[in-house]
Enzyme design. Structure first.
Site, PDB file in Angstrom:
ATOM      1  N   HIS A 115      48.520 -11.362 -22.145  1.00 46.49           N
ATOM      2  CA  HIS A 115      47.294 -11.952 -21.613  1.00 46.49           C
ATOM      3  C   HIS A 115      46.190 -11.833 -22.663  1.00 46.49           C
ATOM      4  O   HIS A 115      46.052 -10.822 -23.325  1.00 46.49           O
ATOM      5  CB  HIS A 115      46.876 -11.308 -20.289  1.00 46.49           C
ATOM      6  CG  HIS A 115      46.824  -9.814 -20.319  1.00 46.49           C
ATOM      7  ND1 HIS A 115      47.951  -9.024 -20.305  1.00 46.49           N
ATOM      8  CD2 HIS A 115      45.773  -8.966 -20.365  1.00 46.49           C
ATOM      9  CE1 HIS A 115      47.601  -7.750 -20.331  1.00 46.49           C
ATOM     10  NE2 HIS A 115      46.275  -7.687 -20.379  1.00 46.49           N
ATOM     11  N   HIS A 117      42.271 -11.730 -23.461  1.00 45.62           N
ATOM     12  CA  HIS A 117      40.975 -11.422 -22.858  1.00 45.62           C
ATOM     13  C   HIS A 117      39.907 -12.356 -23.410  1.00 45.62           C
ATOM     14  O   HIS A 117      39.840 -12.584 -24.619  1.00 45.62           O
ATOM     15  CB  HIS A 117      40.566  -9.982 -23.180  1.00 45.62           C
ATOM     16  CG  HIS A 117      41.413  -8.952 -22.527  1.00 45.62           C
ATOM     17  ND1 HIS A 117      41.044  -8.322 -21.361  1.00 45.62           N
ATOM     18  CD2 HIS A 117      42.619  -8.433 -22.858  1.00 45.62           C
ATOM     19  CE1 HIS A 117      41.980  -7.461 -21.009  1.00 45.62           C
ATOM     20  NE2 HIS A 117      42.956  -7.516 -21.907  1.00 45.62           N
TER      21      HIS A 117
END
Length: 159
Positions: A115, A117
């Site tokens: 993921h 940010h």
């Protein structure tokens, strides 16, 4: 403290499903999903560093950036650029922190599912509260921030 205690985190990388696999499986509001694309999606960070902190995730459960397909890598990049534009339009941050923590030793809270940010930053946004009160002020509810971002996406994403 909930985050530090491990709530919502998989026990280890062998678990077949993690929060980033579950989030897009339900409704957008319940999963805090801001935007969906073909191979990746944007979701609110449940434990934000600052208001509007987003995560760009591939749908596929993959841990390492080098394991993304070319199409997934492009979508993560495009959604990251779009997220920055939308956050700028909604809340006017002075800058951003962008990044991926690859592996638990690098700080990944959920290392098994990559993921990216997207963290908006404002001048003076980290004040005395984290030091003295062991608290961060996030002045807006996740649901409210999500709604602002969703409503502004099409007009501001630019791609």
């Amino acid at each position: 403290m909930v985050y530090i205690g491990g709530e919502n985190k998989p026990r280890d990388a062998s678990e077949p499903e993690c929060p980033f696999c579950r989030a897009p499986g339900g409704g957008d509001e319940d999963g805090l999903v801001v935007r969906r694309s073909g191979a990746a999606y944007v979701v609110m960070n449940l434990y934000p560093y600052s208001p509007g902190h987003l995560l760009v995730c591939p749908y596929r459960h993959v841990a390492d950036y080098t394991d993304l397909t070319p199409a997934e890598a492009v979508e993560v990049a495009v959604l990251t650029r779009q997220a920055m534009r939308v956050i700028r339009a909604v809340s006017g941050p002075a800058g951003f922190n962008l990044g991926m923590n690859q592996g638990q030793v690098a700080g990944a809270g959920i290392a098994a599912h990559l993921h990216q940010h997207v963290v908006p930053r404002w001048t003076g946004d980290m004040n005395f509260l984290p030091i003295v009160g062991q608290t961060r002020a996030v002045p807006q509810l996740l649901e409210d921030t999500r709604r602002l971002l969703v409503d502004a996406w099409d007009a501001n994403a630019g791609e």
